[in-house]
Design an enzyme around this catalytic site. Structure first.
Site, mmCIF file in Angstrom:
data_model
loop_
_atom_site.group_PDB
_atom_site.id
_atom_site.type_symbol
_atom_site.label_atom_id
_atom_site.label_comp_id
_atom_site.label_asym_id
_atom_site.label_seq_id
_atom_site.Cartn_x
_atom_site.Cartn_y
_atom_site.Cartn_z
ATOM 1 C CB SER A 99 14.126 23.783 0.676
ATOM 2 O OG SER A 99 12.925 24.506 0.572
ATOM 3 C CG HIS A 104 6.691 24.708 1.310
ATOM 4 N ND1 HIS A 104 7.355 23.860 2.180
ATOM 5 C CD2 HIS A 104 7.524 24.867 0.249
ATOM 6 C CE1 HIS A 104 8.529 23.542 1.664
ATOM 7 N NE2 HIS A 104 8.658 24.130 0.484
#
Length: 164
Positions: A99, A104
């Site tokens: 996103s 991450h």
């Protein structure tokens, strides 16, 4: 900028669950905004890597194995220490496409039906590590299937090119 503010402790410093400050193999573990931190059934944390040049799964090579192993080991330890949830009860994965483009890793409760956990998007961290052990350039070579939502710009580009 949100990610960099967290890494630089300009924002959300009070929300940090764990930090490994190593500039190469370190990360910060913070609760995801989707989790209200009141119950463990929908536990959801994000590990944000300190390295800024690693944007997504596609950038990973065997060089990043120490980083990925740190995230796996230290993330599970920190969650066990803080929340009492063992690693065996966690789903630990990366999204492709992410996103946002700063590497991450997601940590969610195993029973939580979190957004984006389907096989078209989620890649288990243990599988990523194993794949990079087998081939350092695995994610540069591998075709990765992913779902596109009709309202996304990339989908529109595929449509315009006659590929959908």
């Amino acid at each position: 900028q949100w990610v960099y503010n967290i890494l630089e402790k300009k924002a959300e410093a009070d929300r940090i669950i764990h930090e490994n400050p190593d500039p190469c193999d370190g990360f910060v573990l913070v609760p995801d905004f989707k989790w209200n931190q009141n119950q463990l059934d929908d536990l959801y944390l994000i590990a944000l890597v300190q390295r800024r040049e690693v944007k997504s799964l596609r950038d990973l090579t065997a060089e990043h194995l120490p980083l990925l192993r740190n995230i796996l080991r230290e993330g599970k330890e920190a969650i066990m220490k803080r929340f009492g949830v063992p690693g065996s009860q966690l789903r630990i994965y990366l999204h492709y496409h992410p996103s946002y483009y700063h590497l991450h890793v997601h940590f969610t409760a195993l029973g939580y039906d979190a957004p984006g956990i389907s096989v078209e998007r989620a890649h288990l961290l243990t599988d990523v590590i194993d794949n990079l052990v087998l081939d350092s350039a695995y994610y540069q070579k591998r075709a990765l299937t992913f779902a596109l939502q009709a309202d996304k710009e990339l989908f529109k580009r595929f449509q315009e090119a006659g590929r959908v």
